[in-house]
Design a protein around this motif. Structure first.
Motif, PDB file in Angstrom:
ATOM      1  N   GLY A   1      -2.256  -2.013   7.787  1.00  0.00           N
ATOM      2  CA  GLY A   1      -2.813  -0.873   7.261  1.00  0.00           C
ATOM      3  C   GLY A   1      -4.510  -0.893   7.118  1.00  0.00           C
ATOM      4  O   GLY A   1      -5.133   0.001   6.695  1.00  0.00           O
TER       5      GLY A   1
ATOM      6  N   VAL B   1      -0.027   3.782  -2.832  1.00  0.00           N
ATOM      7  CA  VAL B   1      -1.216   4.498  -2.492  1.00  0.00           C
ATOM      8  C   VAL B   1      -0.964   5.321  -1.321  1.00  0.00           C
ATOM      9  O   VAL B   1      -1.739   6.647  -1.358  1.00  0.00           O
ATOM     10  N   SER B   2      -0.531   5.306  -0.264  1.00  0.00           N
ATOM     11  CA  SER B   2      -0.165   6.099   0.874  1.00  0.00           C
ATOM     12  C   SER B   2       0.574   7.325   0.241  1.00  0.00           C
ATOM     13  O   SER B   2       0.074   8.428   0.709  1.00  0.00           O
TER      14      SER B   2
ATOM     15  N   SER C   1       0.863  -1.274   0.041  1.00  0.00           N
ATOM     16  CA  SER C   1       0.119  -0.075  -0.016  1.00  0.00           C
ATOM     17  C   SER C   1       0.782   1.286   0.041  1.00  0.00           C
ATOM     18  O   SER C   1       0.283   2.496   0.219  1.00  0.00           O
TER      19      SER C   1
ATOM     20  N   ASN D   1      -5.094   2.638   6.515  1.00  0.00           N
ATOM     21  CA  ASN D   1      -5.131   2.944   5.043  1.00  0.00           C
ATOM     22  C   ASN D   1      -6.440   3.606   4.728  1.00  0.00           C
ATOM     23  O   ASN D   1      -6.387   4.540   3.774  1.00  0.00           O
TER      24      ASN D   1
END
Lengths: 275, 466
Positions: free
Chosen positions: B153, B50-51, B47, B157
Motif C-alpha cells: 500500500g 481507509v481505502s 488500510s 494508498n
C-alpha cells in the motif's frame, strides 16, 4: 498459356524498322487522368522482345504518368485506350498481378519502408512471384545465393541488404537498390523512370552496367529520361519524344543527340504547327 | 457456486451518473467487511477501511476526470458482477485449461485465478534461487509480515484514484514476489491471470513485487479469460526496485470482448536501477492500464513501451506517468496503436520533472495508425517540467498506412493484403524489439502477425504457452 506467345511467324511483321521480336507491350490510344486532369492524351507504343525504348520529353509531358499507369498506380485513372502485355489486357490486372506477369518499375523516387527488412521484402516478393507462377517457395540457400549474386551485379554494399527497405539510403543507393530488385525479380519488361536523376557518374555507370547485363533477347526495357547522358550507357533501339500526352516523334538514338543539342522547343513548334 | 454473491446493480440511463453504481458496492462492503477481512491477511486489512472511505468519497472515475477522459466506465461497471468474498476455491485446473508447456520460455510459472493466487506444485518452480519468495500475497503476509508491512500500500494508498481505492477495499489476495539483494533470477517469472466463472464476475487482486539492491528479475503477466461471461478485473500491482536492480515487466493481454480489464501498475525506482515495461494489448474488450513510474534515485534508466491492436468495438486506454524526482536519469516512452473498425484508443503520456531533477533526459513517442474512418484515437502528451537543465521531447502522430509504401510493395508483386500486413507489422516492430526475452519476442512476433491476419483466437487459452 496465351496464344501469341512464341508465335515466331507473327513476330516477323515489323514493316517500318525491321523489327524481329515478339510484341511484348502494345499501347493503343491511351488516355489517363490524375486528379481529374488529363495527362495522357492518346498515346501509342509497341515494345517488342529484345528492344530498348527511350522516352524523352519536357517536364510535365506525361513520362512518369505513363510509368504509373503501366504499373497500375491507383492514383491514375485510365479513361480510354488499351494496353496489352503478352496478349493480356494489362489494365484489368492489379499492380501485383502486373508485377508477377513480369513488369517492373524502377521508381523515380524509391519509397522508404521503415521496419521492413530488405531480406524479408525480397523473400516475400520472390515467393509471391513463384506462387503466382505455380512454383514452390524458394529454399533458404537458393535465396541467399540469388541475393549474393545480384548484389554483386550492382556492386551493392552488404550492409544495405540488412537494413530496412531504402531507409536512410542515399539517392544513389536507392537507385542501385532498384536495379538490384530488378535483377532479383528478372522482369520481361522493365521501366526505368528517371533512373539517372540524382546519380553521380560512377553510380550511373554501375546502374547502367547492371541494366545492360540483364538485357536478353526475350526481355525489353523502357527508359524514361530527361537527358541524353544515360543513353551513352544504355543504348536505345528507339527514342520517342513524349509531348503533351502523346508520342509526337520517334527515331533512333540519333534523335536523342539532336534533342540534347536543340532542346524541345523545335518539337513543340512542330506540334503546334500541325494542329 | 452458490456462495459467490451476486451484486445486483441497476442499469443506468445514458445521462445517469456513476453514483448509482457505487452504492451497491458501498452497501456490500458495509455488510460484508468482516468476511472480507477474515479471508485476507491482517497486513492487507490495516488500510482496508481507509481505502473504503476514500472510495466512498471518490467513487468510480468518470470520463469527466482529466485522467480518465479517454475511458468511459459507465457501461462496463453497470450490470451484475459476482464477487468471491469468501475465497472459495474456483474449480479449474489451469494446466488443463492452458496446457502450459512454455516452449522455449522456461519460466517459473504461477497462476492467479480470478483474484486469488492459485497454488500448483510445479516442478519447474523448485529451482528458484535461495531467498526468492514467490506466492500468495495474503499467505506470505502472514508468514513474512515484517517484509510486507513495509511495502504493501505504500505506493497505492496515496493515490487519489477511485479504482485503486476500490481495490484497496476489496482485494484479498494476489501475487507476491521478493527477490533479495544481489539475487538474479535465471529465468523469467510468468504470472497468468485467468478469469474463470459461470456468472458475470469481478476480480480485485493486489500484487506486490520487491527487488532488493542489485537484484534482477523479469516478470511476464498474461491476462486471459476462459468463459463466455462478462468479466471485470481491477488489479493493482506495486513494484519496488532497489538500488542497482534491474526489472522487466511484460504485460500481455489476450482476453475476450466481454472483458473489462482495469490495471494499475505502480513502480518505484531507486538509484541506478533499470526498468523496462512493455504493455501489449493483443485482444480485449475494454482496457484501461494506468502505469506510473516514480524515479526516486539518480542514474536510473526507464524504458516504457506498449502497443495495442484493436478492432470491432474494443477500447484500449494507456495512461502513463513518469515522474523524475531526482537528477541524472533517462526515461524513454514508446507506444503504438493499430486501430480498425469502431475501436477506440487513448494514450496519455504524463511526464513530470521535479525542480531538482536536473540533467534529466526524457523522450516520448506515441504513433497510431487508423485503418478505418470510424476508428478513433485520442492522445495527449502532458509534460510538466520544473527543472531548467533537461532534455525532453514528445511526439504524437495519428495517420493511415502509407499508401505509397503499399503501392511500392505491390509493384514488386506483393499482394495488397500482404503489403498492408507487412506495413502494420513493421509499424509495431520497434515495440516488439524491446522484448528482451528472445523466446518471448519470437512468440509475440508470431502472435502479432496472427492477430493482424485476424487469425488469433482468444479462446485458445494461453497464447504464450501454446
Amino acid at each position: 498459356m496465351n496464344t501469341t506467345n512464341n508465335n515466331q511467324s507473327q513476330a516477323q511483321t515489323s514493316p517500318l524498322l525491321g523489327r524481329t521480336g515478339e510484341p511484348l507491350l502494345t499501347i493503343k490510344n491511351l488516355h489517363a487522368n490524375v486528379n481529374g486532369k488529363e495527362i495522357l492524351k492518346g498515346l501509342d507504343l509497341t515494345v517488342r522482345q529484345g528492344e530498348i525504348h527511350a522516352i524523352m520529353g519536357p517536364n510535365g509531358a506525361g513520362k512518369s504518368t505513363l510509368a504509373s499507369v503501366l504499373t497500375g498506380n491507383p492514383a491514375f485513372e485510365v479513361t480510354h485506350g488499351s494496353v496489352t502485355f503478352y496478349g493480356k489486357d494489362l489494365l484489368e490486372l492489379s499492380p501485383e498481378q502486373r508485377a508477377n506477369e513480369g513488369i517492373f518499375l524502377s521508381f523515380q523516387y524509391p519509397v522508404e519502408i521503415p521496419g521492413v527488412s530488405m531480406v524479408n521484402f525480397m523473400r516475400t516478393a520472390i515467393n509471391e512471384q513463384r506462387k503466382y507462377r505455380g512454383l514452390d517457395q524458394i529454399s533458404a540457400t537458393d535465396f541467399l545465393r540469388l541475393m549474393r549474386e545480384k548484389k554483386e551485379l550492382v556492386e551493392m554494399d552488404n550492409k544495405l541488404a540488412n537494413r530496412s527497405v531504402n531507409e536512410g539510403f542515399s539517392g544513389g543507393e536507392k537507385k542501385r537498390n532498384e536495379i538490384f530488385q530488378m535483377a532479383m525479380l528478372d522482369p520481361s519488361l522493365s521501366i526505368l523512370d528517371e533512373t539517372d536523376s540524382g546519380l553521380d557518374i560512377d553510380a550511373l555507370r554501375i546502374v547502367a552496367n547492371g541494366v545492360n547485363k540483364l538485357k536478353r533477347p526475350d526481355n525489353a526495357s523502357i527508359v524514361i529520361t530527361h537527358y541524353q547522358r544515360l543513353l551513352d550507357y544504355i543504348i536505345p533501339d528507339f527514342v520517342h519524344v513524349l509531348y503533351d500526352g502523346k508520342i509526337v516523334k520517334s527515331g533512333t538514338k540519333d534523335l536523342a543527340f539532336e534533342l540534347e543539342e536543340r532542346g524541345y522547343d523545335w518539337i513543340k513548334q512542330e506540334v503546334e504547327e500541325t494542329r | 457456486m452458490e456462495t459467490i454473491k451476486n451484486v445486483s446493480v441497476p442499469e443506468v440511463s445514458l445521462s445517469g451518473k456513476l453514483e448509482g453504481l457505487e452504492q451497491q458496492y458501498i452497501d456490500l462492503y458495509k455488510q460484508y467487511h468482516e468476511q472480507i477481512k477474515q479471508h485476507s491477511a491482517s497486513v492487507m486489512n490495516l488500510s482496508r477501511d481507509v481505502s473504503f472511505g476514500l472510495f466512498e468519497q471518490l467513487g468510480f472515475p468518470t470520463s469527466k476526470l482529466e485522467n480518465y477522459k479517454y475511458t468511459d466506465l459507465k457501461e462496463p461497471l453497470s450490470g451484475e458482477y459476482g464477487l468471491n468474498l469468501n475465497r472459495l476455491k474456483i474449480p479449474v485446473n489451469p494446466y488443463e485449461v492452458f496446457k502450459c508447456d512454455v516452449p522455449g520460455i522456461h519460466s517459473y510459472l504461477y497462476f492467479v485465478v480470478n483474484d486469488g493466487f492459485y497454488p500448483v506444485n510445479d516442478t519447474r518452480n523448485e529451482t528458484l534461487p535461495e531467498g526468492v519468495i514467490i506466492g500468495s500475497l495474503s499467505q506470505m503476509a502472514e508468514v513474512h509480515p515484517e517484509l510486507i508491512e513495509n511495502y504493501y500500500g505504500k505506493l497505492s494508498n496515496t493515490k487519489k484514484d477511485g479504482l485503486v481505492a476500490f481495490n484497496g477495499a476489496f482485494a484479498q489476495d494476489g501475487f507476491f514476489m521478493y527477490v533479495p539483494k544481489n539475487v538474479q533470477l535465471d529465468r523469467p517469472v510468468q504470472l497468468i491471470n485467468i478469469m474463470r466463472s459461470d456468472v458475470d464476475f469481478m476480480a480485485n487482486s493486489h500484487n506486490l513485487i520487491i527487488l532488493g539492491e542489485g537484484a534482477k528479475a523479469q516478470l511476464l503477466v498474461c491476462d486471459h479469460t476462459v468463459d463466455d461471461v462478462r468479466f471485470l478485473s481491477n488489479r493493482v500491482t506495486e513494484v519496488f526496485i532497489g538500488e542497482n536492480a534491474t526489472y522487466e515487466h511484460y504485460k500481455l493481454e489476450n482476453t475476450h470482448t466481454k472483458t473489462t480489464n482495469l490495471s494499475t501498475l505502480l513502480i518505484d525506482q531507486q538509484a541506478s536501477s533499470n526498468v523496462l515495461g512493455n504493455i501489449i494489448t493483443l485482444h480485449n474488450g475494454v482496457t484501461r492500464n494506468t502505469i506510473e513510474i516514480d524515479i526516486d534515485g539518480e542514474n536510473c534508466e526507464t524504458l516504457l513501451c506498449g502497443m495495442a491492436i484493436a478492432d470491432k468495438k474494443q477500447q484500449v486506454d494507456n495512461f502513463t506517468s513518469i515522474i523524475h524526482n531526482q537528477p541524472n536519469s533517462n526515461s524513454r516512452e514508446l507506444f503504438k496503436y493499430v486501430l480498425d473498425d469502431m475501436s477506440k484508443g487513448g494514450f496519455t503520456g504524463k511526464l513530470y520533472v521535479a525542480r531538482d531533477a536536473q540533467k534529466t533526459s526524457a523522450f516520448q513517442t506515441n504513433r497510431n495508425i487508423l485503418l478505418n474512418k470510424s476508428a478513433k484515437m485520442r492522445t495527449k502528451p502532458q509534460l510538466e517540467i520544473y527543472a531548467d537543465d533537461v532534455k525532453c521531447s514528445h511526439g504524437a502522430t495519428i495517420g493511415q498506412l502509407d499508401e505509397t509504401a503499399k503501392f511500392y510493395m505491390q509493384s514488386r508483386g506483393i499482394p495488397e493484403k500482404e503489403a498492408r500486413l507487412l506495413l502494420m507489422y513493421a509499424f509495431t516492430g520497434d515495440v516488439i524489439e524491446n522484448i528482451r526475452i528472445d523466446a518471448l519476442q519470437d512468440r509475440i512476433k508470431l502472435l502479432v502477425e496472427k492477430r493482424l491476419r485476424g487469425e488469433l483466437s482468444n479462446y485458445e487459452g494461453c497464447v504464450i504457452c501454446q
